[in-house]
Motif scaffolding. Sequence first.
Motif, PDB file in Angstrom:
ATOM      1  N   ILE A   4       0.838  -1.196   0.000  1.00 52.53           N
ATOM      2  CA  ILE A   4       0.000   0.000   0.000  1.00 52.53           C
ATOM      3  C   ILE A   4       0.876   1.250   0.000  1.00 52.53           C
ATOM      4  CG2 ILE A   4      -1.617   1.357   1.390  1.00 52.53           C
ATOM      5  CD1 ILE A   4      -3.021  -0.875   0.032  1.00 52.53           C
ATOM      6  N   PRO A  29      -1.186  -4.344   2.521  1.00 55.42           N
ATOM      7  CA  PRO A  29      -2.635  -4.131   2.711  1.00 55.42           C
ATOM      8  C   PRO A  29      -3.144  -4.760   4.001  1.00 55.42           C
ATOM      9  CG  PRO A  29      -2.167  -4.812   0.452  1.00 55.42           C
ATOM     10  CD  PRO A  29      -0.882  -4.972   1.205  1.00 55.42           C
ATOM     11  N   LEU A  64      -0.613   3.563  -2.603  1.00 55.47           N
ATOM     12  CA  LEU A  64      -1.797   3.020  -3.275  1.00 55.47           C
ATOM     13  C   LEU A  64      -1.564   2.875  -4.776  1.00 55.47           C
ATOM     14  CD1 LEU A  64      -4.423   5.096  -1.282  1.00 55.47           C
ATOM     15  CD2 LEU A  64      -4.156   2.616  -1.165  1.00 55.47           C
ATOM     16  N   ARG A  75      -8.729   8.320  -1.390  1.00 54.52           N
ATOM     17  CA  ARG A  75      -8.617   7.011  -0.749  1.00 54.52           C
ATOM     18  C   ARG A  75      -7.788   7.060   0.531  1.00 54.52           C
ATOM     19  NH1 ARG A  75      -6.285   2.937  -4.957  1.00 54.52           N
ATOM     20  NH2 ARG A  75      -6.732   1.503  -3.241  1.00 54.52           N
ATOM     21  N   ASP A 152      -9.209   3.858   2.217  1.00 52.07           N
ATOM     22  CA  ASP A 152      -8.487   2.577   2.244  1.00 52.07           C
ATOM     23  C   ASP A 152      -7.266   2.658   3.153  1.00 52.07           C
ATOM     24  OD1 ASP A 152     -10.137   1.250   0.306  1.00 52.07           O
ATOM     25  OD2 ASP A 152      -9.204   2.511  -1.221  1.00 52.07           O
ATOM     26  N   LYS A 183      -8.969  -2.060   6.573  1.00 52.92           N
ATOM     27  CA  LYS A 183      -8.234  -0.843   6.226  1.00 52.92           C
ATOM     28  C   LYS A 183      -6.761  -0.976   6.611  1.00 52.92           C
ATOM     29  CE  LYS A 183     -12.208   0.852   5.103  1.00 52.92           C
ATOM     30  NZ  LYS A 183     -12.603   0.932   3.676  1.00 52.92           N
ATOM     31  N   THR A 184      -5.922  -0.223   5.935  1.00 54.71           N
ATOM     32  CA  THR A 184      -4.509  -0.148   6.272  1.00 54.71           C
ATOM     33  C   THR A 184      -4.288   1.117   7.087  1.00 54.71           C
ATOM     34  OG1 THR A 184      -3.952  -1.258   4.195  1.00 54.71           O
ATOM     35  CG2 THR A 184      -2.167  -0.108   5.328  1.00 54.71           C
TER      36      THR A 184
END
Length: 320
Positions: A4, A29, A64, A75, A152, A183-184
């Motif tokens: 991520i 992630p 991302l 995001r 995210d 979620k991260t």
Amino acid sequence: MAPIVELSNVHKRFGDHIAVENVSMQVEPGQVYGFLGPNGAGKTTSIRIMLGIIDPDRGTRQILGAQSALSVSHRVGYLPEERGLYKNMSAQNVIAYLGQLKGMDGVSAKRRAGELLERYGLADAAKKRVKQLSKGMAQKVQVLSTMVHDPDLLVLDEPFSGLDPVNQQVLEDLLADMKQAGKTIIFSTHVMQHAERLCDRIGLVAHGRDVFNGTVGEAKRLLAPRILLRTKDDIVALHELEAVRGVTRISEENGVMEWEIVTQGRVSTEELVGRCMEHRIEIAHFSMIEPSLHEVFVHLVGGEKAVDGQNVSKERGDAK
């Protein structure tokens, strides 16, 4: 699956001051990643580089799947170290407004803001102006504003700063909920206890440089555990074990002595118990105490450091 977030050997200088020197980070992630270090270690500068607020002098970044965080900002939820809310707006309206800035429509943003306030104990504050809220309540509102658009990735810079213990627990619960939702999360802190409870992986920086990257368990294995024994006999025979670095009698009551044993390697339980049996040392109690992340931090940074209001000295034997 691609990370991520990935920073690779980023470097940033401000005049004669090197704020960040070859810092790297990789966050997968769904992970909770703790970015740890004392004040002034380079955490905030690294986060700002990650989010494209400032550019590195050298090194690479991706977030991302993009080279620039600006292209994926819808995001990302970001809580900066320096807080700021519109003081004359109500708590619900300010959360909704910030959600609209991230692309939500007005109706959905206001409904979601109300749901979050109710879920995390702020329903009574929904209509109050931000300037009427306590510092802790305002900070919770700011945290909720970073997640109203269902990002995210959450990036929180010192999110626990200024919160009382009750609200710190509320924030921990909130982060656990976000993790459960897939979620991260990346958060910076200098309070090791939060990272110890929440994080899958941690990165530790000091003086702008990487000191450690890995899991909390891997960090703790950098130090040997301390051993507590209670006996009616002296344990001088244990001094002779190669792995034993020091033995201290810490108390005596009703003829029972309590000893703390510091090792310089991982001595086995069988070896210690076997030596006690060999020398007819009767054991009333035996336990191993794993090092805390706080102790590991002091060990890695070196010297006597003040962390989270505590002084931990080299002389203890569990840090060097």
